[in-house]
Design a protein around this motif. Sequence first.
Motif, PDB file in Angstrom:
ATOM      1  N   PRO A 116      19.892  38.519  71.489  1.00 57.97           N
ATOM      2  CA  PRO A 116      20.018  38.047  73.001  1.00 57.97           C
ATOM      3  C   PRO A 116      19.426  39.122  73.870  1.00 57.97           C
ATOM      4  O   PRO A 116      19.703  40.357  73.660  1.00 57.97           O
TER       5      PRO A 116
ATOM      6  N   ASP B  62      22.525  33.506  79.961  1.00 60.39           N
ATOM      7  CA  ASP B  62      23.173  32.241  79.395  1.00 60.39           C
ATOM      8  C   ASP B  62      23.515  31.046  80.137  1.00 60.39           C
ATOM      9  O   ASP B  62      24.416  31.359  80.994  1.00 60.39           O
TER      10      ASP B  62
ATOM     11  N   TYR C 169      14.068  30.685  75.807  1.00 55.37           N
ATOM     12  CA  TYR C 169      15.515  30.065  75.725  1.00 55.37           C
ATOM     13  C   TYR C 169      14.980  29.132  74.552  1.00 55.37           C
ATOM     14  O   TYR C 169      14.059  28.009  74.737  1.00 55.37           O
TER      15      TYR C 169
ATOM     16  N   ARG D 182      23.890  25.403  72.324  1.00 52.88           N
ATOM     17  CA  ARG D 182      24.443  26.565  72.891  1.00 52.88           C
ATOM     18  C   ARG D 182      23.046  27.645  72.862  1.00 52.88           C
ATOM     19  O   ARG D 182      22.605  28.522  73.639  1.00 52.88           O
TER      20      ARG D 182
ATOM     21  N   VAL E 129      20.371  30.117  75.742  1.00 51.04           N
ATOM     22  CA  VAL E 129      20.547  31.636  75.738  1.00 51.04           C
ATOM     23  C   VAL E 129      19.238  32.155  75.814  1.00 51.04           C
ATOM     24  O   VAL E 129      18.167  31.894  74.928  1.00 51.04           O
TER      25      VAL E 129
END
Length: 269
Positions: free
Chosen positions: A30, A83, A163, A176, A180
Amino acid sequence: MRKKVLLVALALVFALALVIPASAITWGTPDGEGHPHVGLLVFDVNGAPAWRCTGTLLSPTVMLTAGHCTFGATGGRVWFHSDVLGTPGNDYPFAGGTSVEFASITTHPHYDDAAFYLHDVGVVTLSEPVNVGTYGTLPQAGFLDGLATKRGLQEQTFTPVGYGVQEIVPNPNEERAELVRYQATTKLIGVKGTFGIPEGSAVVFTNNPGQPHSGGTCFGDSGGPIFWNGDGSIAAVTSFGVNSNCVGTGGGYRIDQPDDLSFISSFLQ
Protein backbone atom coordinates in the motif's frame (compact mmCIF):
# COMPACT_ATOMS: atom_id res chain seq x y z
CA MET A 1 -19.54 0.20 -14.34
CA ARG A 2 -17.82 -1.84 -17.05
CA LYS A 3 -14.30 -1.49 -15.74
CA LYS A 4 -12.24 -3.25 -18.37
CA VAL A 5 -14.42 -3.57 -21.47
CA LEU A 6 -12.36 -1.22 -23.61
CA LEU A 7 -9.07 -2.46 -22.23
CA VAL A 8 -9.85 -6.06 -23.06
CA ALA A 9 -10.97 -5.02 -26.54
CA LEU A 10 -7.57 -3.38 -27.12
CA ALA A 11 -5.63 -6.62 -26.64
CA LEU A 12 -3.48 -7.35 -29.68
CA VAL A 13 -1.39 -10.20 -31.04
CA PHE A 14 1.84 -8.56 -32.17
CA ALA A 15 5.10 -10.14 -33.37
CA LEU A 16 4.00 -13.61 -32.23
CA ALA A 17 3.44 -12.38 -28.64
CA LEU A 18 0.43 -11.20 -26.71
CA VAL A 19 0.88 -7.53 -25.85
CA ILE A 20 -1.98 -6.45 -23.59
CA PRO A 21 -2.72 -2.84 -22.61
CA ALA A 22 -3.79 -1.81 -19.13
CA SER A 23 -1.56 -2.74 -16.24
CA ALA A 24 -1.36 -1.93 -12.56
CA ILE A 25 0.64 -2.82 -9.47
CA THR A 26 0.80 -6.40 -8.26
CA TRP A 27 2.73 -7.96 -5.37
CA GLY A 28 3.27 -4.44 -4.14
CA THR A 29 2.62 -2.62 -0.89
CA PRO A 30 0.00 0.00 0.00
CA ASP A 31 1.32 3.41 -0.99
CA GLY A 32 -0.40 5.37 1.77
CA GLU A 33 0.68 8.99 1.32
CA GLY A 34 3.91 8.10 -0.44
CA HIS A 35 2.72 9.50 -3.77
CA PRO A 36 -0.20 11.89 -3.16
CA HIS A 37 0.18 13.27 -6.70
CA VAL A 38 -0.85 9.92 -8.23
CA GLY A 39 -4.59 9.59 -8.76
CA LEU A 40 -7.31 7.20 -9.92
CA LEU A 41 -8.94 8.46 -13.13
CA VAL A 42 -12.38 7.43 -14.40
CA PHE A 43 -13.07 8.23 -18.05
CA ASP A 44 -16.58 8.81 -19.40
CA VAL A 45 -18.01 8.14 -22.83
CA ASN A 46 -21.08 10.22 -23.62
CA GLY A 47 -21.62 11.04 -19.96
CA ALA A 48 -21.31 7.50 -18.58
CA PRO A 49 -18.30 6.03 -16.70
CA ALA A 50 -16.56 3.63 -19.09
CA TRP A 51 -13.04 2.71 -17.85
CA ARG A 52 -10.43 3.72 -15.30
CA CYS A 53 -6.69 4.41 -15.30
CA THR A 54 -3.96 5.91 -13.15
CA GLY A 55 -2.31 9.29 -13.72
CA THR A 56 0.27 11.66 -12.21
CA LEU A 57 -0.03 15.36 -11.47
CA LEU A 58 2.72 17.33 -13.19
CA SER A 59 1.25 20.60 -11.93
CA PRO A 60 -1.90 21.49 -9.93
CA THR A 61 -4.02 21.13 -13.10
CA VAL A 62 -2.08 18.87 -15.52
CA MET A 63 -2.03 15.06 -15.33
CA LEU A 64 0.03 12.57 -17.31
CA THR A 65 -1.45 9.18 -18.23
CA ALA A 66 -1.50 6.66 -21.10
CA GLY A 67 -2.82 7.41 -24.57
CA HIS A 68 -5.01 4.32 -24.65
CA CYS A 69 -6.68 5.75 -21.52
CA THR A 70 -7.47 9.16 -23.00
CA PHE A 71 -8.35 7.97 -26.51
CA GLY A 72 -12.11 7.97 -27.13
CA ALA A 73 -13.03 9.51 -23.77
CA THR A 74 -15.40 12.49 -23.60
CA GLY A 75 -15.03 13.41 -19.92
CA GLY A 76 -14.23 12.09 -16.48
CA ARG A 77 -12.85 12.74 -13.02
CA VAL A 78 -10.01 11.86 -10.66
CA TRP A 79 -9.56 10.86 -7.02
CA PHE A 80 -6.29 11.31 -5.14
CA HIS A 81 -7.14 9.26 -2.04
CA SER A 82 -4.90 6.32 -1.27
CA ASP A 83 -8.07 4.29 -0.58
CA VAL A 84 -10.88 5.55 -2.80
CA LEU A 85 -13.67 3.28 -1.55
CA GLY A 86 -12.60 3.83 2.05
CA THR A 87 -13.08 7.60 1.73
CA PRO A 88 -16.50 8.80 2.96
CA GLY A 89 -18.64 10.46 0.29
CA ASN A 90 -16.44 9.27 -2.59
CA ASP A 91 -19.40 8.72 -5.01
CA TYR A 92 -17.14 6.50 -7.14
CA PRO A 93 -17.34 6.25 -10.15
CA PHE A 94 -19.62 9.26 -10.58
CA ALA A 95 -19.14 13.01 -10.33
CA GLY A 96 -19.39 14.87 -7.05
CA GLY A 97 -18.21 13.81 -3.64
CA THR A 98 -14.43 13.82 -3.40
CA SER A 99 -13.44 13.80 -7.08
CA VAL A 100 -12.24 16.55 -9.42
CA GLU A 101 -13.70 16.80 -12.93
CA PHE A 102 -11.64 16.94 -16.13
CA ALA A 103 -11.56 20.18 -18.11
CA SER A 104 -9.96 18.63 -21.21
CA ILE A 105 -8.53 15.34 -22.47
CA THR A 106 -5.77 15.17 -25.10
CA THR A 107 -4.11 12.15 -26.70
CA HIS A 108 -0.71 12.25 -28.41
CA PRO A 109 -1.34 13.53 -31.97
CA HIS A 110 0.34 10.46 -33.51
CA TYR A 111 -1.55 7.94 -31.38
CA ASP A 112 -3.07 5.03 -33.32
CA ASP A 113 -5.47 2.81 -31.41
CA ALA A 114 -4.49 -0.16 -33.58
CA ALA A 115 -0.86 0.24 -32.44
CA PHE A 116 -1.31 1.87 -29.02
CA TYR A 117 2.21 0.98 -27.88
CA LEU A 118 3.86 3.40 -30.35
CA HIS A 119 2.61 6.70 -28.88
CA ASP A 120 0.90 5.65 -25.67
CA VAL A 121 0.72 8.97 -23.82
CA GLY A 122 -2.13 11.33 -22.97
CA VAL A 123 -2.72 14.43 -20.87
CA VAL A 124 -5.72 15.44 -18.78
CA THR A 125 -6.27 18.98 -17.50
CA LEU A 126 -8.41 19.48 -14.41
CA SER A 127 -11.28 21.87 -13.86
CA GLU A 128 -9.74 23.13 -10.62
CA PRO A 129 -6.23 23.01 -9.13
CA VAL A 130 -5.18 20.23 -6.80
CA ASN A 131 -2.44 21.33 -4.43
CA VAL A 132 -0.65 18.33 -2.96
CA GLY A 133 2.76 19.91 -2.40
CA THR A 134 4.65 17.55 -4.71
CA TYR A 135 4.35 16.87 -8.43
CA GLY A 136 5.82 14.53 -11.00
CA THR A 137 8.83 15.65 -13.01
CA LEU A 138 9.78 14.78 -16.58
CA PRO A 139 13.05 13.05 -17.53
CA GLN A 140 15.74 14.46 -19.75
CA ALA A 141 15.56 13.50 -23.43
CA GLY A 142 17.13 10.07 -23.98
CA PHE A 143 17.43 9.49 -20.24
CA LEU A 144 16.83 5.75 -20.40
CA ASP A 145 19.38 5.24 -23.17
CA GLY A 146 22.01 6.92 -21.04
CA LEU A 147 21.07 4.81 -18.05
CA ALA A 148 21.31 1.61 -20.05
CA THR A 149 24.89 2.36 -21.05
CA LYS A 150 25.93 2.60 -17.41
CA ARG A 151 24.66 -0.66 -16.01
CA GLY A 152 26.13 -1.22 -12.59
CA LEU A 153 27.11 2.43 -12.20
CA GLN A 154 23.68 3.99 -11.67
CA GLU A 155 20.50 3.10 -9.82
CA GLN A 156 18.57 0.48 -11.81
CA THR A 157 15.44 0.10 -9.68
CA PHE A 158 12.17 1.83 -10.47
CA THR A 159 8.89 2.39 -8.61
CA PRO A 160 5.61 1.88 -10.48
CA VAL A 161 2.56 3.31 -8.69
CA GLY A 162 -1.09 2.64 -9.46
CA TYR A 163 -4.54 1.41 -8.54
CA GLY A 164 -5.28 -2.16 -9.55
CA VAL A 165 -5.43 -5.87 -8.89
CA GLN A 166 -2.81 -7.30 -6.58
CA GLU A 167 -2.96 -10.85 -7.85
CA ILE A 168 -4.47 -12.93 -10.64
CA VAL A 169 -5.30 -15.92 -8.42
CA PRO A 170 -7.66 -16.27 -6.67
CA ASN A 171 -9.42 -12.87 -6.90
CA PRO A 172 -8.43 -10.85 -9.98
CA ASN A 173 -11.60 -8.79 -9.73
CA GLU A 174 -11.65 -8.16 -6.00
CA GLU A 175 -13.14 -4.66 -5.89
CA ARG A 176 -11.43 -3.05 -2.96
CA ALA A 177 -7.91 -3.99 -4.06
CA GLU A 178 -8.52 -2.25 -7.36
CA LEU A 179 -9.25 1.08 -5.71
CA VAL A 180 -6.28 1.31 -3.35
CA ARG A 181 -3.05 3.00 -4.46
CA TYR A 182 -0.10 0.61 -4.41
CA GLN A 183 3.59 0.87 -5.19
CA ALA A 184 6.24 -1.71 -6.04
CA THR A 185 9.96 -1.81 -6.65
CA THR A 186 10.94 -3.29 -9.98
CA LYS A 187 14.13 -3.93 -11.94
CA LEU A 188 15.05 -2.54 -15.35
CA ILE A 189 15.54 -5.23 -18.00
CA GLY A 190 15.90 -3.33 -21.26
CA VAL A 191 15.18 -0.09 -23.09
CA LYS A 192 15.45 -1.25 -26.70
CA GLY A 193 11.84 -2.33 -27.21
CA THR A 194 10.36 -5.79 -26.95
CA PHE A 195 8.20 -8.28 -28.90
CA GLY A 196 8.63 -6.27 -32.07
CA ILE A 197 7.80 -2.92 -30.47
CA PRO A 198 10.49 -0.63 -31.87
CA GLU A 199 13.30 1.02 -29.97
CA GLY A 200 12.32 4.35 -28.46
CA SER A 201 8.81 3.21 -27.51
CA ALA A 202 9.01 0.49 -24.88
CA VAL A 203 10.98 -0.04 -21.70
CA VAL A 204 10.80 -3.43 -19.99
CA PHE A 205 10.85 -4.30 -16.28
CA THR A 206 10.78 -7.56 -14.39
CA ASN A 207 7.44 -8.62 -12.94
CA ASN A 208 8.79 -11.43 -10.77
CA PRO A 209 9.00 -10.57 -7.08
CA GLY A 210 12.41 -11.05 -5.50
CA GLN A 211 15.51 -9.13 -4.54
CA PRO A 212 16.03 -6.28 -5.10
CA HIS A 213 12.57 -5.83 -6.57
CA SER A 214 9.26 -6.43 -4.78
CA GLY A 215 6.65 -6.45 -7.48
CA GLY A 216 5.66 -5.34 -10.93
CA THR A 217 2.67 -4.50 -13.08
CA CYS A 218 -0.48 -6.43 -13.89
CA PHE A 219 -4.01 -6.05 -15.26
CA GLY A 220 -6.06 -3.14 -14.01
CA ASP A 221 -5.24 0.50 -14.64
CA SER A 222 -2.76 1.80 -17.20
CA GLY A 223 -1.13 5.21 -17.29
CA GLY A 224 0.45 5.10 -13.85
CA PRO A 225 3.95 6.50 -13.38
CA ILE A 226 7.12 4.43 -13.31
CA PHE A 227 9.46 6.54 -11.21
CA TRP A 228 13.22 6.22 -11.41
CA ASN A 229 14.50 5.77 -7.89
CA GLY A 230 17.58 7.83 -8.68
CA ASP A 231 15.80 11.18 -8.67
CA GLY A 232 12.05 10.46 -8.64
CA SER A 233 11.43 11.57 -12.23
CA ILE A 234 8.90 9.70 -14.38
CA ALA A 235 10.78 7.44 -16.80
CA ALA A 236 7.68 5.86 -18.36
CA VAL A 237 3.96 5.30 -17.96
CA THR A 238 2.62 1.79 -17.46
CA SER A 239 1.45 0.58 -20.85
CA PHE A 240 1.23 -3.17 -21.48
CA GLY A 241 1.75 -6.71 -20.23
CA VAL A 242 2.95 -9.73 -22.19
CA ASN A 243 0.96 -12.58 -20.67
CA SER A 244 -2.21 -13.28 -18.70
CA ASN A 245 -0.41 -14.25 -15.47
CA CYS A 246 1.53 -11.01 -14.97
CA VAL A 247 4.84 -12.82 -14.64
CA GLY A 248 8.10 -12.36 -16.45
CA THR A 249 8.09 -8.83 -17.82
CA GLY A 250 5.90 -5.74 -17.91
CA GLY A 251 6.15 -2.83 -20.29
CA GLY A 252 6.14 0.90 -19.93
CA TYR A 253 5.84 3.57 -22.61
CA ARG A 254 8.94 5.77 -22.64
CA ILE A 255 8.27 9.48 -22.22
CA ASP A 256 11.93 10.48 -22.58
CA GLN A 257 11.70 10.89 -26.34
CA PRO A 258 11.73 14.42 -27.83
CA ASP A 259 8.26 14.26 -29.40
CA ASP A 260 6.68 13.02 -26.17
CA LEU A 261 8.47 15.58 -24.02
CA SER A 262 7.41 18.36 -26.41
CA PHE A 263 3.78 17.18 -26.35
CA ILE A 264 3.64 16.92 -22.56
CA SER A 265 5.55 20.14 -21.90
CA SER A 266 3.17 22.15 -24.09
CA PHE A 267 0.56 21.78 -21.34
CA LEU A 268 2.93 23.09 -18.67
CA GLN A 269 3.75 26.42 -20.30
